[in-house]
Scaffold this motif. Sequence first.
Motif, short mmCIF file in Angstrom:
data_model
loop_
_atom_site.label_atom_id
_atom_site.label_comp_id
_atom_site.label_asym_id
_atom_site.label_seq_id
_atom_site.Cartn_x
_atom_site.Cartn_y
_atom_site.Cartn_z
N ASN A 192 -10.26 -20.29 -5.09
CA ASN A 192 -11.43 -20.23 -4.21
C ASN A 192 -12.52 -21.20 -4.63
O ASN A 192 -13.65 -21.10 -4.14
CB ASN A 192 -11.99 -18.81 -4.19
N SER A 193 -12.21 -22.10 -5.51
CA SER A 193 -13.20 -23.05 -6.00
C SER A 193 -12.53 -24.40 -6.16
O SER A 193 -11.37 -24.59 -5.78
CB SER A 193 -13.76 -22.58 -7.35
N TYR A 230 -11.12 -17.53 -8.26
CA TYR A 230 -9.84 -17.34 -7.58
C TYR A 230 -9.81 -15.98 -6.91
O TYR A 230 -10.72 -15.15 -7.06
CB TYR A 230 -8.69 -17.48 -8.57
N SER A 231 -8.76 -15.73 -6.13
CA SER A 231 -8.65 -14.52 -5.33
C SER A 231 -8.74 -13.26 -6.19
O SER A 231 -8.19 -13.19 -7.29
CB SER A 231 -7.33 -14.52 -4.57
#
Length: 303
Positions: A192-193, A230-231
């Motif tokens: 997510n980054s 992250y997730s």
Amino acid sequence: MPQRKMLQLCTRALLLLLPCFGAPASGETSSNFSQCLDFFYNETPPTGIGATGYQPICQRYKNQYRFASLYHRQRRAPLYSAYVLSPSDGKRPKASWMHEPQLAFSHASPEMKPFRIPEDQNVIESQAVLLDYKNSNYTKGHLNPSMHQRTKEDREATFTLTNIVPQRAGSNSGPWNRLENKVLRTFRAFCNSSMYVITGAVPYLSGARRINGRVSVPEYVWSAYCCPAYSDDLPEAVKPFFPTYAAVGRNDRDSGDEIVPVNVKTRASTRGYGVRRMSLETLEGILKQRLALKIGLFHEQCQ
């Protein structure tokens, strides 16, 4: 304040700003990566690597920084390239192979340039050139692969020999290519980054191999990534791969099994060029042993 004292204070402050490896050089090749820190997690390049023999390069193309490489002048090959992964939105470009002018001339243009034929003698003496790879039985192995870059210009910029190591075709188009695709899928599915990637090479411990008697051939290639966000709902099978993970690939099918075991079940063309996935700590331990350097790849282990 007396003028003399003020001058002393200003001089002292200036000295504190100088890079720790010596006075700065003009342009994009210098004694550190101060001009392209965005390609490293937390703007912190790998630690534990001395300055001797190594040349930091902020890889600049079409007036923009694209990634960073640490180049070894005597080996005429990079130790690593660092970049931010950004999935390609196009095909592999038909790019011209390029070189770094400032390795040949300290005051040259900061832009990477296409090779000229015949090649300039100063360029030949300072770095790898296209003639080195001719009839060498090695492919030009990208450390920063074009498939990990989004724009056409970013992908074109990866076609500089300061981002290339001699790599066997069985590795380059086989297990190592599959690893690059696996990292890409992992990024798309769970990161997510920004994902910070560092990919490098390990020369032979003894009996150094060189193509054309000039360019160092690595026994292994390695890669590691850092995804700080992250997730939240990672599958159990995926959790070991975050926030960091790493891999080492064989570039010599006759090397021993102590770092990367041979998979005898693979097809003949790629047998002996396998890839072993591992933790960041395991990779750093291998690099410490093989390079005699206590390397830290990501700031605070990407935590």
